[in-house]
Design a protein around this motif. Sequence first.
Motif, PDB file in Angstrom:
ATOM      1  N   PRO A 116       0.802  -1.236   0.000  1.00 51.34           N
ATOM      2  CA  PRO A 116       0.000   0.000   0.000  1.00 51.34           C
ATOM      3  C   PRO A 116       0.829   1.278   0.000  1.00 51.34           C
ATOM      4  N   HIS A 117       2.105   1.179   0.393  1.00 47.79           N
ATOM      5  CA  HIS A 117       2.950   2.372   0.520  1.00 47.79           C
ATOM      6  C   HIS A 117       4.183   2.314  -0.383  1.00 47.79           C
ATOM      7  N   ASP A 118       4.265   1.295  -1.251  1.00 52.50           N
ATOM      8  CA  ASP A 118       5.467   1.127  -2.067  1.00 52.50           C
ATOM      9  C   ASP A 118       5.087   0.612  -3.448  1.00 52.50           C
TER      10      ASP A 118
END
Length: 197
Positions: A116-118
């Motif tokens: 979700p963040h990469d």
Amino acid sequence: MPRKANITTQDLTDRALEHFWGNGFHASSMDDLVKSTGATRHAIYGAFGGKKQMFLACFQRYQDLVVSPAFIQVEQADATLEQVAGYFETQISRAEEIGLPGPGCLVANSATEVAPHDGEVLAKVEEHNTRLQQGFLNALQNEKPNASDGELRMLADMLVVFTNGLWSTSRLTKDGDFLRASAKQFLETLKTRISAP
């Protein structure tokens, strides 16, 4: 104590894979990776460039060692839901050998922890899920050749969601037979759906 100098990049990847699979990305420090791989920081940076690149390299190794030996049967030209059932059984049996509750699926774990963040990790997760979707679609097309393409693609997507959920559940249960029963029931429901007029 001096580290061994003859460790290969594949050895490093295999050892890092085992560590990341069991502990996740964020909980794995560089010191942890030095200890678990038996390599120096210099060797890790020289082979991969850093922790993140090492983690990304583990995705392909995971496909080679864990996913492909089980999933290749689903990708055969004449595969049906029987081979999908075989894939589930192969992975459930492997999980029992490792010990349940187990580490689950590296990709499914990474989908919630890192993706979700990469964007790079997300791309690896999507690549894996696309492989599953295409394999399941192949089996479903052989199972029900006259079904609409849209329906079969929707069912293949459902199989991907179920599969990721099943392997996530394997991190919580000690009961391999519960996983088997879940897979069997899901496939029976799927067969009922595609056999309906």
